[in-house]
Enzyme design. Structure first.
Site, mmCIF file in Angstrom:
data_model
loop_
_atom_site.group_PDB
_atom_site.id
_atom_site.type_symbol
_atom_site.label_atom_id
_atom_site.label_comp_id
_atom_site.label_asym_id
_atom_site.label_seq_id
_atom_site.Cartn_x
_atom_site.Cartn_y
_atom_site.Cartn_z
ATOM 1 N N LYS A 10 0.827 -1.210 0.000
ATOM 2 C CA LYS A 10 0.000 0.000 0.000
ATOM 3 C C LYS A 10 0.868 1.271 0.000
ATOM 4 C CE LYS A 10 -4.004 -2.067 2.410
ATOM 5 N NZ LYS A 10 -4.866 -1.934 3.631
ATOM 6 N N TYR A 50 -12.679 -1.619 -3.145
ATOM 7 C CA TYR A 50 -13.129 -1.792 -1.760
ATOM 8 C C TYR A 50 -14.653 -1.658 -1.616
ATOM 9 C CZ TYR A 50 -8.439 -2.034 0.274
ATOM 10 O OH TYR A 50 -7.168 -2.426 0.638
ATOM 11 N N ASN A 113 -1.854 0.330 7.043
ATOM 12 C CA ASN A 113 -1.288 -0.914 7.576
ATOM 13 C C ASN A 113 -0.422 -1.677 6.568
ATOM 14 O OD1 ASN A 113 -3.337 -1.724 5.937
ATOM 15 N ND2 ASN A 113 -4.559 -2.724 7.522
ATOM 16 N N HIS A 116 -2.215 -5.230 1.724
ATOM 17 C CA HIS A 116 -3.526 -5.864 1.564
ATOM 18 C C HIS A 116 -3.339 -7.366 1.374
ATOM 19 C CE1 HIS A 116 -7.559 -6.742 0.043
ATOM 20 N NE2 HIS A 116 -6.969 -7.443 -0.911
ATOM 21 N N GLU A 127 -9.886 -10.483 -7.062
ATOM 22 C CA GLU A 127 -8.989 -9.332 -6.840
ATOM 23 C C GLU A 127 -7.770 -9.374 -7.767
ATOM 24 O OE1 GLU A 127 -10.171 -8.559 -2.151
ATOM 25 O OE2 GLU A 127 -8.152 -9.228 -2.639
HETATM 26 O O1 CDP Z 1 -7.116 -5.519 5.171
HETATM 27 P P1 CDP Z 1 -7.906 -6.452 6.063
HETATM 28 O O2 CDP Z 1 -8.594 -7.549 5.302
HETATM 29 O O3 CDP Z 1 -7.087 -6.964 7.217
HETATM 30 O O4 CDP Z 1 -9.037 -5.551 6.758
HETATM 31 P P2 CDP Z 1 -10.509 -5.142 6.246
HETATM 32 O O5 CDP Z 1 -11.413 -5.217 7.425
HETATM 33 O O6 CDP Z 1 -10.883 -5.906 5.022
HETATM 34 O O7 CDP Z 1 -10.363 -3.602 5.878
HETATM 35 C C1 CDP Z 1 -9.769 -3.190 4.674
HETATM 36 C C2 CDP Z 1 -8.853 -2.028 4.968
HETATM 37 O O8 CDP Z 1 -9.612 -0.930 5.431
HETATM 38 C C3 CDP Z 1 -7.816 -2.262 6.065
HETATM 39 O O9 CDP Z 1 -6.680 -2.984 5.639
HETATM 40 C C4 CDP Z 1 -7.476 -0.837 6.474
HETATM 41 O O10 CDP Z 1 -6.570 -0.220 5.559
HETATM 42 C C5 CDP Z 1 -8.845 -0.157 6.358
HETATM 43 N N1 CDP Z 1 -9.554 -0.107 7.648
HETATM 44 C C6 CDP Z 1 -9.622 1.097 8.335
HETATM 45 O O11 CDP Z 1 -9.081 2.112 7.854
HETATM 46 N N2 CDP Z 1 -10.266 1.162 9.549
HETATM 47 C C7 CDP Z 1 -10.856 0.071 10.070
HETATM 48 N N3 CDP Z 1 -11.496 0.162 11.244
HETATM 49 C C8 CDP Z 1 -10.817 -1.152 9.395
HETATM 50 C C9 CDP Z 1 -10.150 -1.210 8.181
HETATM 51 MG MG MG Z 2 -10.158 -7.514 3.917
#
Ligand code: CDP
Ligand code: MG
Length: 141
Positions: A10, A50, A113, A116, A127
């Site tokens: 990212k 997303y 973070n 992805h 994806e």
């Molecule tokens: O990336 P991952 O699958 O671990 O998490 P997700 O729940 O699918 O969320 C996608 C992305 O949204 C995350 O990797 C973060 O960059 C962002 N995110 C965020 O900004 N705040 C949150 N509370 C949860 C996710």
């Molecule tokens: Mg996810």
């Protein structure tokens, strides 16, 4: 089962100059690279990638972040790739991620973070198709 997953380095991790370190962790963990590019997506593309998070409060910030700079999408293949890759990167929130994981090492916050990873076999295929055409995916043997 051999599975495919989409990794994305990212914008925050690209800015930190840790592309090489992260690719090293991925290949050392036994993933095979099928395709990789250094690219940038606009807000519309980030929004569509997303789409599942559209109703979430963090959606607009996520779209801004993912379109804020270059990214490195990487199509990967490995036995049990979905679970193993998510283990390699650690929890969404770097503060909760295990020691030695990509997000623990390079993530800034739950939003920024570093990487992805796809969350299911089905989404891995969808994806990868978002970033790569069939002819851009290469098998080494
Ligand atoms: O990336 P991952 O699958 O671990 O998490 P997700 O729940 O699918 O969320 C996608 C992305 O949204 C995350 O990797 C973060 O960059 C962002 N995110 C965020 O900004 N705040 C949150 N509370 C949860 C996710
Ligand atoms: Mg996810």
């Amino acid at each position: 089962m051999i599975e495919k997953t989409l990794a994305i380095i990212k914008p925050d991790a690209v800015k930190k100059n840790v592309i090489g370190e992260i690719i090293g962790m991925i290949t050392k963990a036994g993933f095979r690279i099928l395709g990789m590019k250094y690219t940038r997506i606009n807000k519309e593309q980030a929004g569509s990638f997303y789409e599942v998070h559209k109703e979430r409060p963090f959606y607009n910030d996520l779209v801004d972040y993912m379109s804020s700079g270059p990214i490195v999408p990487i199509a990967l293949e490995k036995e049990n790739a979905i679970e193993d890759y998510r283990k390699l990167i650690g929890s969404t929130d770097p503060a909760q991620a295990e020691e030695g994981t990509v997000r623990k090492l390079y993530g800034e916050s739950k939003s920024y973070n570093a990487v992805h990873g796809s969350d299911s076999v089905e989404n891995g295929i969808i994806e990868i198709g978002f970033f790569f055409s069939k002819s851009e995916l290469v098998l080494c043997d």
